[in-house]
Design a protein around this motif. Structure first.
Motif, PDB file in Angstrom:
ATOM      1  N   ALA A   1     -32.516  31.343 -92.257  1.00 58.46           N
ATOM      2  CA  ALA A   1     -31.150  30.878 -92.534  1.00 58.46           C
ATOM      3  C   ALA A   1     -30.133  31.719 -91.783  1.00 58.46           C
ATOM      4  N   SER A   2     -30.440  33.011 -91.591  1.00 63.98           N
ATOM      5  CA  SER A   2     -29.457  33.894 -90.951  1.00 63.98           C
ATOM      6  C   SER A   2     -30.153  35.043 -90.229  1.00 63.98           C
ATOM      7  N   ILE A   3     -29.567  35.443 -89.113  1.00 59.95           N
ATOM      8  CA  ILE A   3     -30.054  36.579 -88.331  1.00 59.95           C
ATOM      9  C   ILE A   3     -28.851  37.426 -87.946  1.00 59.95           C
ATOM     10  N   CYS A   4     -28.994  38.739 -88.079  1.00 60.14           N
ATOM     11  CA  CYS A   4     -27.989  39.677 -87.594  1.00 60.14           C
ATOM     12  C   CYS A   4     -28.550  40.403 -86.381  1.00 60.14           C
ATOM     13  N   LEU A   5     -27.793  40.435 -85.300  1.00 58.73           N
ATOM     14  CA  LEU A   5     -28.178  41.174 -84.104  1.00 58.73           C
ATOM     15  C   LEU A   5     -27.288  42.405 -83.997  1.00 58.73           C
ATOM     16  N   LEU A   6     -27.908  43.560 -83.782  1.00 58.71           N
ATOM     17  CA  LEU A   6     -27.145  44.795 -83.626  1.00 58.71           C
ATOM     18  C   LEU A   6     -27.405  45.348 -82.234  1.00 58.71           C
ATOM     19  N   ARG A   7     -26.457  45.161 -81.362  1.00 58.10           N
ATOM     20  CA  ARG A   7     -26.435  45.801 -80.041  1.00 58.10           C
ATOM     21  C   ARG A   7     -24.968  45.988 -79.708  1.00 58.10           C
ATOM     22  N   THR A   8     -24.485  47.202 -79.839  1.00 63.96           N
ATOM     23  CA  THR A   8     -23.052  47.433 -79.727  1.00 63.96           C
ATOM     24  C   THR A   8     -22.602  47.731 -78.299  1.00 63.96           C
ATOM     25  N   SER A   9     -23.472  48.358 -77.503  1.00 69.82           N
ATOM     26  CA  SER A   9     -23.085  48.763 -76.158  1.00 69.82           C
ATOM     27  C   SER A   9     -24.360  48.911 -75.322  1.00 69.82           C
ATOM     28  N   ALA A  10     -24.236  49.106 -74.017  1.00 69.20           N
ATOM     29  CA  ALA A  10     -23.026  49.115 -73.212  1.00 69.20           C
ATOM     30  C   ALA A  10     -22.895  47.727 -72.572  1.00 69.20           C
ATOM     31  N   ILE A  11     -21.895  47.566 -71.696  1.00 61.92           N
ATOM     32  CA  ILE A  11     -21.609  46.251 -71.126  1.00 61.92           C
ATOM     33  C   ILE A  11     -22.853  45.598 -70.529  1.00 61.92           C
ATOM     34  N   GLY A  12     -23.588  46.332 -69.700  1.00 61.81           N
ATOM     35  CA  GLY A  12     -24.766  45.753 -69.060  1.00 61.81           C
ATOM     36  C   GLY A  12     -25.801  45.310 -70.062  1.00 61.81           C
ATOM     37  N   ASP A  13     -26.069  46.143 -71.059  1.00 67.26           N
ATOM     38  CA  ASP A  13     -27.070  45.807 -72.069  1.00 67.26           C
ATOM     39  C   ASP A  13     -26.613  44.640 -72.932  1.00 67.26           C
TER      40      ASP A  13
ATOM     41  N   LEU B   1     -32.095  42.252 -86.072  1.00 68.31           N
ATOM     42  CA  LEU B   1     -32.670  42.662 -84.796  1.00 68.31           C
ATOM     43  C   LEU B   1     -31.923  43.921 -84.367  1.00 68.31           C
ATOM     44  N   GLN B   2     -32.535  45.071 -84.607  1.00 67.94           N
ATOM     45  CA  GLN B   2     -31.912  46.374 -84.351  1.00 67.94           C
ATOM     46  C   GLN B   2     -32.284  46.805 -82.935  1.00 67.94           C
ATOM     47  N   MET B   3     -31.427  46.420 -81.971  1.00 70.20           N
ATOM     48  CA  MET B   3     -31.752  46.542 -80.549  1.00 70.20           C
ATOM     49  C   MET B   3     -31.153  47.782 -79.894  1.00 70.20           C
ATOM     50  N   GLN B   4     -30.752  48.760 -80.679  1.00 76.83           N
ATOM     51  CA  GLN B   4     -30.183  49.986 -80.133  1.00 76.83           C
ATOM     52  C   GLN B   4     -30.772  51.172 -80.880  1.00 76.83           C
ATOM     53  N   VAL B   5     -31.341  52.123 -80.135  1.00 75.18           N
ATOM     54  CA  VAL B   5     -32.087  53.201 -80.788  1.00 75.18           C
ATOM     55  C   VAL B   5     -31.262  54.466 -81.017  1.00 75.18           C
ATOM     56  N   ALA B   6     -30.032  54.505 -80.550  1.00 78.27           N
ATOM     57  CA  ALA B   6     -29.210  55.705 -80.718  1.00 78.27           C
ATOM     58  C   ALA B   6     -29.009  56.004 -82.199  1.00 78.27           C
ATOM     59  N   LEU B   7     -28.895  57.271 -82.523  1.00 75.14           N
ATOM     60  CA  LEU B   7     -28.763  57.696 -83.917  1.00 75.14           C
ATOM     61  C   LEU B   7     -27.600  57.001 -84.607  1.00 75.14           C
ATOM     62  N   ARG B   8     -26.478  56.894 -83.921  1.00 77.05           N
ATOM     63  CA  ARG B   8     -25.309  56.238 -84.522  1.00 77.05           C
ATOM     64  C   ARG B   8     -25.623  54.799 -84.922  1.00 77.05           C
ATOM     65  N   SER B   9     -26.331  54.082 -84.047  1.00 74.96           N
ATOM     66  CA  SER B   9     -26.674  52.691 -84.354  1.00 74.96           C
ATOM     67  C   SER B   9     -27.700  52.604 -85.475  1.00 74.96           C
ATOM     68  N   ASN B  10     -28.641  53.550 -85.512  1.00 76.78           N
ATOM     69  CA  ASN B  10     -29.613  53.569 -86.602  1.00 76.78           C
ATOM     70  C   ASN B  10     -28.911  53.794 -87.942  1.00 76.78           C
ATOM     71  N   LEU B  11     -27.947  54.707 -87.968  1.00 83.15           N
ATOM     72  CA  LEU B  11     -27.180  54.923 -89.192  1.00 83.15           C
ATOM     73  C   LEU B  11     -26.356  53.693 -89.546  1.00 83.15           C
ATOM     74  N   LEU B  12     -25.767  53.071 -88.543  1.00 80.24           N
ATOM     75  CA  LEU B  12     -24.978  51.862 -88.772  1.00 80.24           C
ATOM     76  C   LEU B  12     -25.822  50.764 -89.412  1.00 80.24           C
ATOM     77  N   SER B  13     -27.075  50.651 -88.965  1.00 82.80           N
ATOM     78  CA  SER B  13     -27.942  49.582 -89.462  1.00 82.80           C
ATOM     79  C   SER B  13     -28.304  49.743 -90.928  1.00 82.80           C
ATOM     80  N   LEU B  14     -28.188  50.958 -91.458  1.00 85.10           N
ATOM     81  CA  LEU B  14     -28.553  51.189 -92.863  1.00 85.10           C
ATOM     82  C   LEU B  14     -27.677  50.383 -93.820  1.00 85.10           C
ATOM     83  N   GLY B  15     -26.481  50.061 -93.398  1.00 87.93           N
ATOM     84  CA  GLY B  15     -25.583  49.286 -94.248  1.00 87.93           C
ATOM     85  C   GLY B  15     -25.728  47.789 -94.087  1.00 87.93           C
ATOM     86  N   ILE B  16     -26.717  47.345 -93.314  1.00 89.53           N
ATOM     87  CA  ILE B  16     -26.951  45.911 -93.102  1.00 89.53           C
ATOM     88  C   ILE B  16     -28.215  45.525 -93.850  1.00 89.53           C
TER      89      ILE B  16
END
Length: 342
Positions: free
Chosen positions: A5-17, A85-100
């Protein structure tokens, strides 16, 4: 699995990625047109992709620190997704994903995971090496039962952006765009070498247009190049937006750039890219569709700095060492320029 029913994609940066995520969006929409898609994306990056149809966007302002994370969590409060879909491995993004909140939390395989990535996911993409970044991102649909079989971008470009680009130069001769600055300083080429190639293009009857963002570093690089050019190019540094930049890519014939966001933006509209690669492997992070016009000194860099060929170092290794880009000579770039225009 059946259509979620729903998918969340997490990729915040960078432009090329972020451009590499767009084909995955189309893959999901084609397979499951009724699935609601939400993309958590960076503030700048949203200016490029935030008008993709059929996607809800949540902006992450990384410059706001913890407040930026809280804003994302507040925007998603009360929602639970069938898949993240947690597509960013940086620590900040991993922490961000905890609230999703999500049932399936898909992340990278063990070899590509870092910064506690394994603690925030419960499924992984297939472990592969030798992949382009776009292919790795595309494989995030595989744990859901899909396969990305074709690559399509279709990033919207507003009419006003095309109109602005049309006003910048007449269509009387072919155009070489030069975007000289990467966000990674050690990927940048020398100003005098850019100037030499630009003078060569001018002598061959091409219009040369210097482009770049409004940052002090990009302005400084542009000024250094302009001071060394015998034939002064059109300087549009700091005068565009991401959408206007895309429109310029649609009007030009060739882009000269190091490994950078504009390289991948240009690739999405089919512009030939003369990429400068020594610090990074073009097979992994070059223009996805066509790397024929790139200068590839990555193997030479591996031999110089690591004492072994590129095939013997881990896939994805960055060789961002002082002087690495000096391995690319002016004649190397002119040769690729001549091959591209032939």
């Amino acid at each position: 699995m059946s259509a979620p029913a729903s998918i969340c994609l997490l990729r915040t940066s960078a432009i090329g990625d972020v451009t590499h995520v767009v084909p995955l969006i189309h893959t999901l929409q084609r397979a499951w047109p009724q699935t609601a898609l939400t993309w958590v994306v960076g503030k700048l990056e949203r200016k490029l992709v935030g008008d993709l149809p059929g996607v809800d966007f949540v902006t992450f302002d990384k410059g706001a620190g913890w407040a930026g994370m809280r804003a994302v969590h507040a925007a998603l409060k009360g929602q639970r997704f069938d898949a993240l879909l947690q597509m960013q491995v940086a620590l900040r993004s991993n922490l961000l994903s905890l609230g999703i909140k999500a049932d399936h939390r898909v992340g990278y395989d063990h070899a590509r995971a870092k910064d506690l990535h394994g603690l925030v996911i419960n499924e992984r993409i297939p472990p592969r090496t030798g992949e382009h970044v776009l292919q790795a991102i595309g494989s995030f649909c595989e744990p859901l039962g899909l396969k990305q079989t074709d690559v399509r971008w279709d990033i919207p470009i507003p009419d006003e952006a095309h109109a602005w680009a049309t006003q910048q130069w007449p269509s009387d001769r072919p155009v070489l765009l030069v975007s000289p600055t990467s966000s990674h300083e050690l990927r940048n080429w020398r100003p005098e070498r850019y100037a030499a190639v630009m003078d060569h293009a001018d002598a061959r009857g091409w219009r040369v247009v210097l482009i770049g963002g409004p940052s002090p570093a990009e302005r400084s690089m542009a000024n250094a190049i302009l001071a060394l050019c015998k034939h002064i190019p059109l300087d549009l540094t700091g005068k565009d937006t991401l959408k206007k930049l895309m429109a310029m890519f649609c009007r030009a014939q060739l882009l000269l750039t190091p490994d950078s966001g504009p390289m991948h933006m240009a690739n999405t509209v089919g512009l030939k890219v003369l990429g400068l690669h020594a610090a990074s492997n073009p097979a992994r992070s070059g223009p996805y569709s066509d790397r024929r016009w790139c200068v590839d000194k990555y193997d030479a860099a591996s031999r110089k700095y690591f004492g072994k060929p590129a095939n013997d170092i881990p896939w994805g290794t960055k060789i961002e060492k002082p002087g690495v880009m000096d391995l690319i000579e002016v004649d190397d770039v002119i040769e690729r320029f001549e091959a591209a225009i032939a």
